[in-house]
Design an enzyme around this catalytic site. Structure first.
Site, PDB file in Angstrom:
ATOM      1  NE  ARG A 211       4.473  -3.700   4.359  1.00 18.17           N
ATOM      2  CZ  ARG A 211       6.120  -3.916   4.443  1.00 18.17           C
ATOM      3  NH1 ARG A 211       6.428  -3.591   5.768  1.00 18.17           N
ATOM      4  NH2 ARG A 211       6.667  -4.183   3.549  1.00 18.17           N
ATOM      5  CD  GLU A 213       3.209  -1.574   9.196  1.00 17.32           C
ATOM      6  OE1 GLU A 213       4.024  -1.983   9.606  1.00 17.32           O
ATOM      7  OE2 GLU A 213       2.920  -0.365   8.512  1.00 17.32           O
ATOM      8  NE  ARG A 219       8.185   6.686  12.198  1.00 19.55           N
ATOM      9  CZ  ARG A 219       8.621   5.351  12.492  1.00 19.55           C
ATOM     10  NH1 ARG A 219       8.821   4.602  11.637  1.00 19.55           N
ATOM     11  NH2 ARG A 219       8.550   5.150  13.823  1.00 19.55           N
ATOM     12  CG  HIS A 220       4.083   3.387   9.805  1.00 20.01           C
ATOM     13  ND1 HIS A 220       4.578   3.855  10.954  1.00 20.01           N
ATOM     14  CD2 HIS A 220       4.697   2.301   9.437  1.00 20.01           C
ATOM     15  CE1 HIS A 220       5.590   3.280  11.310  1.00 20.01           C
ATOM     16  NE2 HIS A 220       5.696   2.316  10.447  1.00 20.01           N
ATOM     17  CD  GLU A 357      13.399   0.696   8.220  1.00 16.51           C
ATOM     18  OE1 GLU A 357      13.288   0.131   9.263  1.00 16.51           O
ATOM     19  OE2 GLU A 357      12.913  -0.324   7.442  1.00 16.51           O
ATOM     20  CB  SER A 360      14.563  -3.411   5.055  1.00 16.46           C
ATOM     21  OG  SER A 360      14.413  -2.395   6.288  1.00 16.46           O
ATOM     22  NE  ARG A 408       8.311   4.919   6.386  1.00 13.19           N
ATOM     23  CZ  ARG A 408       8.476   4.072   7.563  1.00 13.19           C
ATOM     24  NH1 ARG A 408       9.652   3.891   7.603  1.00 13.19           N
ATOM     25  NH2 ARG A 408       7.518   3.852   8.092  1.00 13.19           N
TER      26      ARG A 408
HETATM   27  P1  ATP Z   1       8.805   0.587  10.107  1.00 11.70           P
HETATM   28  O1  ATP Z   1      10.002  -0.109  11.019  1.00 11.70           O
HETATM   29  O2  ATP Z   1       9.536   1.953   9.751  1.00 11.70           O
HETATM   30  O3  ATP Z   1       7.499   0.346  10.071  1.00 11.70           O
HETATM   31  P2  ATP Z   1       9.510  -1.675   8.258  1.00 11.70           P
HETATM   32  O4  ATP Z   1      10.770  -2.195   8.765  1.00 11.70           O
HETATM   33  O5  ATP Z   1       8.150  -2.317   8.843  1.00 11.70           O
HETATM   34  O6  ATP Z   1       9.241  -0.025   8.520  1.00 11.70           O
HETATM   35  P3  ATP Z   1       9.971  -2.919   5.812  1.00 11.70           P
HETATM   36  O7  ATP Z   1       9.271  -4.262   5.862  1.00 11.70           O
HETATM   37  O8  ATP Z   1      11.647  -2.938   6.183  1.00 11.70           O
HETATM   38  O9  ATP Z   1       9.382  -1.835   6.851  1.00 11.70           O
HETATM   39  O10 ATP Z   1       9.631  -2.321   4.471  1.00 11.70           O
HETATM   40  C1  ATP Z   1      10.593  -1.502   3.564  1.00 11.70           C
HETATM   41  C2  ATP Z   1      10.393  -0.132   3.364  1.00 11.70           C
HETATM   42  O11 ATP Z   1       9.040   0.200   2.973  1.00 11.70           O
HETATM   43  C3  ATP Z   1      10.544   0.704   4.767  1.00 11.70           C
HETATM   44  O12 ATP Z   1      11.818   1.072   5.066  1.00 11.70           O
HETATM   45  C4  ATP Z   1       9.800   1.954   4.462  1.00 11.70           C
HETATM   46  O13 ATP Z   1      10.514   2.931   3.827  1.00 11.70           O
HETATM   47  C5  ATP Z   1       8.563   1.183   3.439  1.00 11.70           C
HETATM   48  N1  ATP Z   1       7.539   1.111   4.452  1.00 11.70           N
HETATM   49  C6  ATP Z   1       7.170  -0.205   5.067  1.00 11.70           C
HETATM   50  N2  ATP Z   1       6.041  -0.248   5.781  1.00 11.70           N
HETATM   51  C7  ATP Z   1       5.557   1.030   5.475  1.00 11.70           C
HETATM   52  C8  ATP Z   1       4.102   1.592   5.777  1.00 11.70           C
HETATM   53  N3  ATP Z   1       3.429   1.198   6.624  1.00 11.70           N
HETATM   54  N4  ATP Z   1       3.976   2.957   5.162  1.00 11.70           N
HETATM   55  C9  ATP Z   1       4.889   3.665   4.284  1.00 11.70           C
HETATM   56  N5  ATP Z   1       5.897   2.904   3.862  1.00 11.70           N
HETATM   57  C10 ATP Z   1       6.510   1.741   4.547  1.00 11.70           C
HETATM   58 MG    MG Z   2      12.396  -2.243   7.801  1.00 11.59          MG
END
Ligand code: ATP
Ligand code: MG
Length: 434
Positions: A211, A213, A219-220, A357, A360, A408
């Site tokens: 990602r 991001e 937590r990311h 979270e 999802s 997580r």
């Molecule tokens: P958040 O809103 O907390 O950034 P997200 O909704 O973007 O998460 P999803 O695309 O729903 O993330 O991904 C499913 C799961 O994968 C998340 O609930 C989380 O546990 C994990 N996850 C997603 N992005 C990350 C990240 N950048 N780092 C660590 N874990 C992640």
């Molecule tokens: Mg999500």
């Protein structure tokens, strides 16, 4: 080393070869103790200066901390030794010498910054706490795999180099693939869905997601481990059932098999596997409860995404793992199916730990025409996803699934402050090496 004895297995009466690192030298004058550490623990090696061979004693006394040594000798009972036994050496060999200036103190007595620790992970994980986290992580992944197999899911591995992302461009890392633009995959979403239409029907994958991001939070990660599940002929409630079972299986395995590691982390007393059913709150109830806590400056209204402070307030209020269901369709991804009787409501769900979270998921849109509409509404060109969408023309069953962030899960299970503690070599805005 075939004849090596782990320190934890050394018993009085054995003639043993132990191998490990010099943890400490305790010099009491006429007698000194060399403490040797390996993956199972530590053992005391006795050095009697007047009685033993001078060269042998010298080697023991001179061995720098963290050097690798092998010690051969008799194991004897010694009630005053930390483990109740000691080695009376007949030979000590320094196999790999360590410099006397170390970038951090593996005994943990002198603390170090997280960045220093991550730069020197080998040394850092000579500390018991770090070792414990990764042994627990390994046990969690083992238990999760076993639980998935009990649900008759097949483990799959899907490509991490892809031509198109799941949710559009912004979070993707571009790479060059034989002169063409490609990307690191941000989720196995599309591939696992393609497999529920095959005879595999029910699949799981444990693998990296990437990602791009930009934010830098505790937590990311920019490379994380996703635990993914997808099943044919499942609706979102059945997917939630499996999700709950998997998380509980992970906790139970740690509770049963990682007592020593929990002890090392100071969690032996407080660690508790969740027992009851995870409450399932609708999104509507969730925003009402968040508003009622009075923690937010502005009241949430229908359609708002839940802000981080809102998640925290709700987590405190609920106090255990819980699901949020029935989200407004407009804030869930287009590939998630809406409720048949209310198109403004999505079957998407999140599974939450009180702190954040974790998951999802949802039931997926399996009807070809609806799926194409979804792509268009999202501003994505369905043509670019032809490899995916066309399979929906050849018999794609109703299906549902989810993605769980592996780090997580570990972070919340062990109460770690930073997700980087749960990854060997984290990738974030500042860190591409080691
Ligand atoms: P958040 O809103 O907390 O950034 P997200 O909704 O973007 O998460 P999803 O695309 O729903 O993330 O991904 C499913 C799961 O994968 C998340 O609930 C989380 O546990 C994990 N996850 C997603 N992005 C990350 C990240 N950048 N780092 C660590 N874990 C992640
Ligand atoms: Mg999500």
């Amino acid at each position: 080393m075939q004849d090596r004895t782990y320190t934890a297995d050394a018993e009085p009466g054995q003639h043993a070869t132990v191998a490990g690192w010099v943890h400490e030298l305790r010099d009491l004058g006429g007698i000194a103790f060399l403490i040797v550490r390996d993956t199972t623990g530590k053992i005391q090696v006795k050095l009697e200066k007047d009685e033993m061979d001078d060269e042998l004693v010298e080697t023991g006394l001179d061995a720098a901390r963290e050097s690798v040594v092998t010690v051969v000798g008799d194991v004897e009972e010694e009630p005053r030794a930390p483990t109740g036994v000691e080695v009376v050496p007949e030979s000590i060999e320094v196999v790999a010498e360590a410099e006397t200036q170390l970038p951090l103190d593996p005994s943990g007595k002198v603390g170090a910054e997280l960045s220093t620790r991550l730069d020197n992970r080998t040394l850092d994980l000579r500390r018991g706490e770090g070792q414990a986290i990764f042994e627990i992580r390994s046990e969690v992944l083992r238990a999760v795999r076993e639980e998935f197999r009990a649900f008759h899911a097949t483990e799959i591995n899907t490509p991490k180099i892809v031509a198109t992302g799941t949710e559009g461009g912004t979070e993707l890392f571009p790479i060059t693939y034989f002169g063409e633009e490609a990307f690191m995959n941000q989720s196995p979403q599309l591939f696992k869905q393609l497999m529920v239409g095959s005879n595999l029907e029910r699949v799981f994958e444990i693998g990296p997601i990437f990602r791009a991001e930009e934010h830098n939070t505790p937590r990311h990660l920019n490379e994380a481990t996703s635990i993914d599940f997808e099943s044919a002929f499942f609706d979102h409630t059945e997917a939630m059932d499996v999700c709950e079972a998997i998380v509980k299986a992970a906790y139970e395995a740690v509770e049963q098999n990682c007592a020593d590691q929990l002890e090392t982390l100071g969690l032996a007393e407080e660690f508790e596997a969740p027992s009851g059913e995870f409450p399932r709150l609708s999104y509507e109830e969730a925003i009402e409860r968040i508003n009622a806590t009075g923690e937010l400056d502005e009241q949430l209204v229908w359609g708002d995404d839940l802000p981080t402070e809102g998640e925290h307030a709700l987590g405190q209020d609920v106090g255990e793992h819980y699901f949020i269901t029935d989200w407004p369709s407009e804030i869930k991804p287009f590939y998630i199916k809406d409720h048949d009787d209310d198109e403004t409501l999505s079957t998407g769900f999140d599974m939450m730990h009180p702190r954040m979270e974790l998951v999802s998921g949802g039931q997926r849109e399996h009807r070809y025409d609806r799926l194409i509409e979804g792509f268009e509404q999202q501003g994505l060109d369905p043509e670019a996803f032809d490899y995916y969408t066309k399979m929906f023309k050849y018999g794609m069953p109703p299906h549902a699934g989810w993605g769980l962030g592996g780090e997580r899960l570990i972070m919340t299970m062990l109460g770690l402050d930073n997700i980087r503690e749960a990854v060997l070599f984290p990738r974030d805005r500042q860190r591409l090496s080691p």
